[in-house]
Design an enzyme around this catalytic site. Structure first.
Site, PDB file in Angstrom:
ATOM      1  N   ARG A  32       2.943  67.506  29.220  1.00 34.65           N
ATOM      2  CA  ARG A  32       3.565  68.292  28.164  1.00 34.65           C
ATOM      3  C   ARG A  32       2.758  68.353  26.874  1.00 34.65           C
ATOM      4  NH1 ARG A  32       8.213  66.582  26.164  1.00 34.65           N
ATOM      5  NH2 ARG A  32       9.138  68.604  25.863  1.00 34.65           N
ATOM      6  N   ARG A  35       1.661  71.764  25.000  1.00 36.27           N
ATOM      7  CA  ARG A  35       2.594  72.753  24.466  1.00 36.27           C
ATOM      8  C   ARG A  35       2.314  72.997  22.973  1.00 36.27           C
ATOM      9  NH1 ARG A  35       5.010  67.927  24.231  1.00 36.27           N
ATOM     10  NH2 ARG A  35       6.622  67.515  22.675  1.00 36.27           N
ATOM     11  N   CYS A  56       0.949  50.175  -9.586  1.00 32.99           N
ATOM     12  CA  CYS A  56       1.371  49.572  -8.315  1.00 32.99           C
ATOM     13  C   CYS A  56       2.194  48.319  -8.573  1.00 32.99           C
ATOM     14  CB  CYS A  56       0.126  49.228  -7.489  1.00 32.99           C
ATOM     15  SG  CYS A  56       0.493  48.185  -6.062  1.00 32.99           S
ATOM     16  N   CYS A  59       0.135  45.075  -7.162  1.00 33.20           N
ATOM     17  CA  CYS A  59      -1.169  44.631  -7.677  1.00 33.20           C
ATOM     18  C   CYS A  59      -0.999  43.408  -8.586  1.00 33.20           C
ATOM     19  CB  CYS A  59      -1.838  45.770  -8.453  1.00 33.20           C
ATOM     20  SG  CYS A  59      -2.836  46.876  -7.411  1.00 33.20           S
ATOM     21  N   HIS A 118      -6.004  46.692  -4.003  1.00 34.80           N
ATOM     22  CA  HIS A 118      -5.094  47.808  -3.746  1.00 34.80           C
ATOM     23  C   HIS A 118      -5.629  48.749  -2.664  1.00 34.80           C
ATOM     24  CE1 HIS A 118      -1.871  50.576  -4.946  1.00 34.80           C
ATOM     25  NE2 HIS A 118      -2.739  51.553  -4.807  1.00 34.80           N
ATOM     26  N   ASN A 156       4.961  47.670   7.803  1.00 35.28           N
ATOM     27  CA  ASN A 156       4.993  49.123   7.921  1.00 35.28           C
ATOM     28  C   ASN A 156       3.739  49.616   7.243  1.00 35.28           C
ATOM     29  OD1 ASN A 156       7.637  49.148   8.991  1.00 35.28           O
ATOM     30  ND2 ASN A 156       8.486  49.016   6.929  1.00 35.28           N
ATOM     31  N   GLY A 162       7.115  54.863   6.583  1.00 33.92           N
ATOM     32  CA  GLY A 162       8.063  54.441   5.550  1.00 33.92           C
ATOM     33  C   GLY A 162       7.514  53.435   4.557  1.00 33.92           C
ATOM     34  N   SER A 164       6.186  52.060   1.329  1.00 31.34           N
ATOM     35  CA  SER A 164       6.465  52.645   0.023  1.00 31.34           C
ATOM     36  C   SER A 164       5.238  52.623  -0.874  1.00 31.34           C
ATOM     37  CB  SER A 164       7.592  51.857  -0.646  1.00 31.34           C
ATOM     38  OG  SER A 164       7.241  50.481  -0.691  1.00 31.34           O
ATOM     39  N   HIS A 167      -0.727  49.641  -1.084  1.00 41.94           N
ATOM     40  CA  HIS A 167      -1.244  48.280  -1.271  1.00 41.94           C
ATOM     41  C   HIS A 167      -0.973  47.463   0.004  1.00 41.94           C
ATOM     42  CE1 HIS A 167      -2.428  45.078  -4.262  1.00 41.94           C
ATOM     43  NE2 HIS A 167      -2.150  44.400  -3.164  1.00 41.94           N
ATOM     44  N   HIS A 169       0.345  45.212   2.489  1.00 41.46           N
ATOM     45  CA  HIS A 169       1.453  44.246   2.419  1.00 41.46           C
ATOM     46  C   HIS A 169       2.305  44.328   3.678  1.00 41.46           C
ATOM     47  CE1 HIS A 169       3.482  47.993   1.272  1.00 41.46           C
ATOM     48  NE2 HIS A 169       4.630  47.405   1.588  1.00 41.46           N
ATOM     49  N   GLN A 171       6.197  42.426   5.389  1.00 41.79           N
ATOM     50  CA  GLN A 171       7.480  41.871   4.983  1.00 41.79           C
ATOM     51  C   GLN A 171       7.891  40.801   5.980  1.00 41.79           C
ATOM     52  OE1 GLN A 171      10.656  44.454   3.643  1.00 41.79           O
ATOM     53  NE2 GLN A 171       9.380  46.269   3.939  1.00 41.79           N
ATOM     54  N   GLU A 185      15.049  40.628  24.678  1.00 43.45           N
ATOM     55  CA  GLU A 185      13.895  39.885  25.197  1.00 43.45           C
ATOM     56  C   GLU A 185      14.286  38.475  25.618  1.00 43.45           C
ATOM     57  OE1 GLU A 185      10.535  40.030  22.609  1.00 43.45           O
ATOM     58  OE2 GLU A 185      10.330  42.207  22.784  1.00 43.45           O
ATOM     59  N   HIS A 298       4.448  37.160  20.785  1.00 46.44           N
ATOM     60  CA  HIS A 298       3.687  38.392  20.989  1.00 46.44           C
ATOM     61  C   HIS A 298       3.909  39.328  19.810  1.00 46.44           C
ATOM     62  CE1 HIS A 298       7.749  39.092  22.571  1.00 46.44           C
ATOM     63  NE2 HIS A 298       7.589  40.366  22.269  1.00 46.44           N
ATOM     64  N   TYR A 317      16.696  64.101  23.574  1.00 47.06           N
ATOM     65  CA  TYR A 317      16.845  63.347  24.813  1.00 47.06           C
ATOM     66  C   TYR A 317      16.615  61.853  24.582  1.00 47.06           C
ATOM     67  CZ  TYR A 317      16.657  62.373  29.804  1.00 47.06           C
ATOM     68  OH  TYR A 317      16.922  61.892  31.058  1.00 47.06           O
ATOM     69  N   GLU A 318      15.602  61.565  23.737  1.00 48.35           N
ATOM     70  CA  GLU A 318      15.282  60.155  23.467  1.00 48.35           C
ATOM     71  C   GLU A 318      16.461  59.416  22.838  1.00 48.35           C
ATOM     72  OE1 GLU A 318      13.060  62.601  22.633  1.00 48.35           O
ATOM     73  OE2 GLU A 318      11.037  61.935  23.127  1.00 48.35           O
TER      74      GLU A 318
HETATM   75  P1  H2U Z   1       7.595  48.669   2.423  1.00 50.22           P
HETATM   76  O1  H2U Z   1       6.474  49.383   1.758  1.00 50.22           O
HETATM   77  O2  H2U Z   1       7.228  48.196   3.806  1.00 50.22           O
HETATM   78  O3  H2U Z   1       8.873  49.445   2.353  1.00 50.22           O
HETATM   79  O4  H2U Z   1       7.849  47.307   1.600  1.00 50.22           O
HETATM   80  C1  H2U Z   1       7.957  47.270   0.232  1.00 50.22           C
HETATM   81  C2  H2U Z   1       9.149  46.429  -0.144  1.00 50.22           C
HETATM   82  O5  H2U Z   1       8.969  46.032  -1.486  1.00 50.22           O
HETATM   83  C3  H2U Z   1      10.467  47.171  -0.072  1.00 50.22           C
HETATM   84  O6  H2U Z   1      11.301  46.534   0.860  1.00 50.22           O
HETATM   85  C4  H2U Z   1      10.220  45.950  -2.114  1.00 50.22           C
HETATM   86  C5  H2U Z   1      11.044  47.053  -1.487  1.00 50.22           C
HETATM   87  O7  H2U Z   1      12.382  46.667  -1.445  1.00 50.22           O
HETATM   88  N1  H2U Z   1      10.014  46.065  -3.547  1.00 50.22           N
HETATM   89  C6  H2U Z   1      10.278  44.978  -4.359  1.00 50.22           C
HETATM   90  O8  H2U Z   1      10.733  43.954  -3.881  1.00 50.22           O
HETATM   91  N2  H2U Z   1      10.017  45.065  -5.693  1.00 50.22           N
HETATM   92  C7  H2U Z   1       9.551  46.193  -6.310  1.00 50.22           C
HETATM   93  O9  H2U Z   1       9.301  46.188  -7.491  1.00 50.22           O
HETATM   94  C8  H2U Z   1       9.369  47.435  -5.535  1.00 50.22           C
HETATM   95  C9  H2U Z   1       9.546  47.328  -4.056  1.00 50.22           C
HETATM   96 ZN    ZN Z   2      -1.735  47.650  -5.680  1.00 55.55          ZN
END
Ligand code: H2U
Ligand code: ZN
Length: 352
Positions: A32, A35, A56, A59, A118, A156, A162, A164, A167, A169, A171, A185, A298, A317-318
């Site tokens: 597919r 397409r 940032c 930073c 950064h 992420n 997603g 944000s 820089h 990083h 979580q 699992e 893993h 479908y997914e």
């Molecule tokens: P993501 O980029 O993976 O979303 O992770 C950034 C996280 O940083 C996000 O969960 C947190 C947001 O809540 N954050 C802080 O704790 N302090 C901040 O000043 C901005 C963002």
């Molecule tokens: Zn930064």
């Protein structure tokens, strides 16, 4: 006239594959990808980021959304998420009302900066700095595991997933309940261990080593596009020896992991010649005091892209029936292997 098709014929036709790790099925329909696509195009991230960005919130020396100021850190930096989805002081409570059930969630969320720079990403760091990140994942896991049952280390990367902020990083969310993926699992691993006396993922790594989906392996680590991958370029990173959690990795395994991760991540970036978005994370044995000899550490990498600017949507479908993929895991592995080889010639050689 009917005859039994060979496995090769089966796999070249629309077929369903079983995910041994989650006990779920997915649909594979390989033809597919040709397409036409007139939908949303992903925009590649901006190149040439500054080494320091005054706006940032990650930073060194900058202030965050809640006004707190980051220290002038020069390696890694960890803080409690200012917008945490789990908090340690949540009072314990539950609801049981017919079919309506709820329980309080207690935990904590941390943000971990991989570097003061950064403009970097794990894929652009040296092996020494990636090793520092591995050590941080391990030490954070050990300390959070003293308080919480489940420790989820993840990253992420890229706005497509997603993130944000560019820089570098990740979580960590830790909580006192076993979440859905852990439950699945745990169940499949336990069943396999009870039936065979071995860990499912160690058996799986043995079966994949040297095969068409393997991206690199040695005595310590295997990277593979899983047979049951749902995301186009999904991968699994598995230690080849019994290891339950990140803190259990010895010095040598951590160094080799840094190399393996770099090989994979540089291959990912090379695939479409642009920083490759993904969600990745580690699955490790729960810290609930229960004996779980079936758990093998893993990492999953779930990248969303199908082509350079086209993402795979898990919709229709997914969402309503089961996941579906367009390119086979074998084709994805071949392309990823070439990209890994091109980006880092030593990383994908046998035993390298
Ligand atoms: P993501 O980029 O993976 O979303 O992770 C950034 C996280 O940083 C996000 O969960 C947190 C947001 O809540 N954050 C802080 O704790 N302090 C901040 O000043 C901005 C963002
Ligand atoms: Zn930064």
């Amino acid at each position: 006239m009917s005859r039994v098709p060979s496995p090769a014929v089966l796999l070249s036709q629309p077929h369903r594959r079983y995910n041994a790790l989650t006990d779920e099925w997915l649909l594979v329909s390989a033809e597919r990808t040709s397409r036409p696509w007139l939908g949303r195009e992903e925009v590649p991230p901006p190149a040439n980021l500054p080494t320091y960005d005054p706006s940032c919130y990650l930073c060194p020396g900058n202030s965050r959304a809640n006004g707190e100021r980051n220290p002038v850190y020069n390696s890694t930096f960890v803080f409690t998420n200012d917008f945490a989805a789990l908090r340690p002081d949540t009072p314990e409570a539950s609801v049981q009302d017919g079919l309506l059930r709820a329980e309080s969630g207690r935990g904590t969320c941390r943000v971990i900066c991989f570097s003061p720079r950064h403009d970097l990403s794990l894929s652009l760091m040296g092996a020494g700095q990636v090793r520092t990140v591995v050590d941080l994942w391990a030490s954070q896991t050990a300390s959070l595991g003293e308080q919480f049952e489940w420790v989820q280390v993840f990253e992420n990367r890229g706005s497509a997933m997603g993130a944000s902020n560019p820089h570098p990083h990740g979580q960590i969310w830790a909580g006192d309940a076993l979440p859905r993926e852990a439950e699945k699992e745990d169940a499949t691993g336990r069943r396999h261990f009870e039936a065979t006396g071995r860990r499912l993922l160690l058996d799986y790594a043995d079966q994949e080593a040297g095969g068409p989906r393997e991206l690199g392996s040695d005595d310590d680590w295997l990277t593979v596009v899983p047979y049951w991958a749902t995301w186009p370029f999904e991968t699994l990173v598995i230690p080849r020896r019994p290891v339950s959690r990140l803190p259990d990795l010895d010095d040598r395994a951590r160094d080799l992991l840094a190399d393996r991760l770099l090989g994979l991540l540089r291959g990912y970036d090379g695939l479409f010649g642009a920083p490759f978005p993904y969600s990745m994370g580690w699955h490790q044995a729960p810290f609930d005091g229960v004996d779980r000899p079936h758990w093998q550490l893993h990492a999953h990498f779930y990248p969303p892209l199908l082509r350079a600017t086209v993402r795979k949507f898990m919709v229709g479908y997914e969402l309503l029936s089961e996941p579906q993929r367009d390119i086979t895991a074998e084709d994805a592995a071949e392309r990823l292997r070439s990209a890994i080889n091109a980006a880092s010639p030593s990383a994908a050689q046998p035993g390298g």
